[in-house]
Design an enzyme around this catalytic site. Sequence first.
Site, PDB file in Angstrom:
ATOM      1  N   ALA A 139       4.137 -25.793  63.671  1.00 22.41           N
ATOM      2  CA  ALA A 139       3.617 -27.338  63.797  1.00 22.41           C
ATOM      3  C   ALA A 139       2.212 -27.280  64.453  1.00 22.41           C
ATOM      4  O   ALA A 139       1.485 -28.163  64.177  1.00 22.41           O
ATOM      5  CB  ALA A 139       4.595 -27.868  64.775  1.00 22.41           C
ATOM      6  N   TYR A 140       2.127 -26.125  65.546  1.00 20.36           N
ATOM      7  CA  TYR A 140       0.674 -26.317  65.942  1.00 20.36           C
ATOM      8  C   TYR A 140      -0.594 -25.813  65.028  1.00 20.36           C
ATOM      9  O   TYR A 140      -1.409 -26.478  65.037  1.00 20.36           O
ATOM     10  CB  TYR A 140       0.480 -25.043  67.146  1.00 20.36           C
ATOM     11  CG  TYR A 140      -0.710 -24.616  67.554  1.00 20.36           C
ATOM     12  CD1 TYR A 140      -1.588 -25.334  68.465  1.00 20.36           C
ATOM     13  CD2 TYR A 140      -1.334 -23.255  67.182  1.00 20.36           C
ATOM     14  CE1 TYR A 140      -2.688 -25.016  69.003  1.00 20.36           C
ATOM     15  CE2 TYR A 140      -2.541 -22.765  67.456  1.00 20.36           C
ATOM     16  CZ  TYR A 140      -3.025 -23.720  68.562  1.00 20.36           C
ATOM     17  OH  TYR A 140      -4.398 -23.317  68.879  1.00 20.36           O
ATOM     18  N   LEU A 141      -0.161 -25.017  64.008  1.00 26.36           N
ATOM     19  CA  LEU A 141      -1.357 -24.606  63.065  1.00 26.36           C
ATOM     20  C   LEU A 141      -1.288 -25.815  62.017  1.00 26.36           C
ATOM     21  O   LEU A 141      -2.481 -25.817  61.711  1.00 26.36           O
ATOM     22  CB  LEU A 141      -0.824 -23.427  62.293  1.00 26.36           C
ATOM     23  CG  LEU A 141      -0.791 -22.250  63.030  1.00 26.36           C
ATOM     24  CD1 LEU A 141      -0.136 -20.848  62.142  1.00 26.36           C
ATOM     25  CD2 LEU A 141      -2.177 -21.770  63.415  1.00 26.36           C
ATOM     26  N   VAL A 148       7.606 -24.093  66.274  1.00 26.90           N
ATOM     27  CA  VAL A 148       6.669 -24.908  66.995  1.00 26.90           C
ATOM     28  C   VAL A 148       5.170 -24.388  66.733  1.00 26.90           C
ATOM     29  O   VAL A 148       4.254 -25.381  66.699  1.00 26.90           O
ATOM     30  CB  VAL A 148       6.931 -24.609  68.646  1.00 26.90           C
ATOM     31  CG1 VAL A 148       5.932 -25.254  69.411  1.00 26.90           C
ATOM     32  CG2 VAL A 148       8.250 -25.373  68.772  1.00 26.90           C
ATOM     33  N   LYS A 155      -3.628 -28.209  63.937  1.00 26.08           N
ATOM     34  CA  LYS A 155      -4.950 -27.903  63.879  1.00 26.08           C
ATOM     35  C   LYS A 155      -5.788 -28.226  62.675  1.00 26.08           C
ATOM     36  O   LYS A 155      -6.804 -28.414  62.507  1.00 26.08           O
ATOM     37  CB  LYS A 155      -5.188 -26.405  64.452  1.00 26.08           C
ATOM     38  CG  LYS A 155      -4.791 -26.383  65.851  1.00 26.08           C
ATOM     39  CD  LYS A 155      -5.886 -26.965  66.625  1.00 26.08           C
ATOM     40  CE  LYS A 155      -5.912 -26.349  68.053  1.00 26.08           C
ATOM     41  NZ  LYS A 155      -6.773 -27.075  68.920  1.00 26.08           N
TER      42      LYS A 155
END
Length: 220
Positions: A130-132, A127, A135
């Site tokens: 996926a965030y990085l 997760v 961004k």
Amino acid sequence: MRVVIAGGHGQVALRLERLLAARGDEVAGLIRNPDHAGDLRAAGAEPVVCDLEAASVEEVAGHVSGADAVVFAAGAGPGSGAARKETVDRAAAVLLADAAERAGVRRYLMVSSMGADAPPPEGTDEVFAAYLRAKAAADADLRRRDLDWTILRPGWLTNDPGTGRVRLAPKVEPGAVPRDDVAATLMALLDTPASAGLVLELVAGDTPIAEAVAAVTAAR
């Protein structure tokens, strides 16, 4: 100055709203949950209910029309899965940029994340990876646009009291930074048109925020 903040109920956003309102700026915050409106009013901001995962470009453009700047401070938040990193951390940032262009708002500040400049290291939680990636994609989209953008990539965020002193540069050693100081740095960047076109990392440090912003703009 009128500033519209996407993710207006976020912890950094609320701090920024208080700072801007305290000095007399006009601030609006885009929020998904109408129950959060009272918190924005308490911070001195106008709450605007707008779900960035469902809104059209025309709707968001209407909300940002007449603003001097927009700030993307939205995030899917802890506990959300990889899918919402895509729909909020990437797609909503792109939507805000589309809306800013539609409304003729040139100044765009992006709250990104340290680590968004490279693929997630092997073994990174799925997760968070996926965030990085979300961004990084949002940053890349913004950098291609003819807007006066600034991308701020803070390190690990804490609720420690702000010190007003930071390390701010295109690249710094990883570290933590109080949310208070992230908000104060965003306000300083808003006040510094010469920061447009810069991608900056931010952690706690020894340099007063105003001096740190002046230094990075002078060094470009």
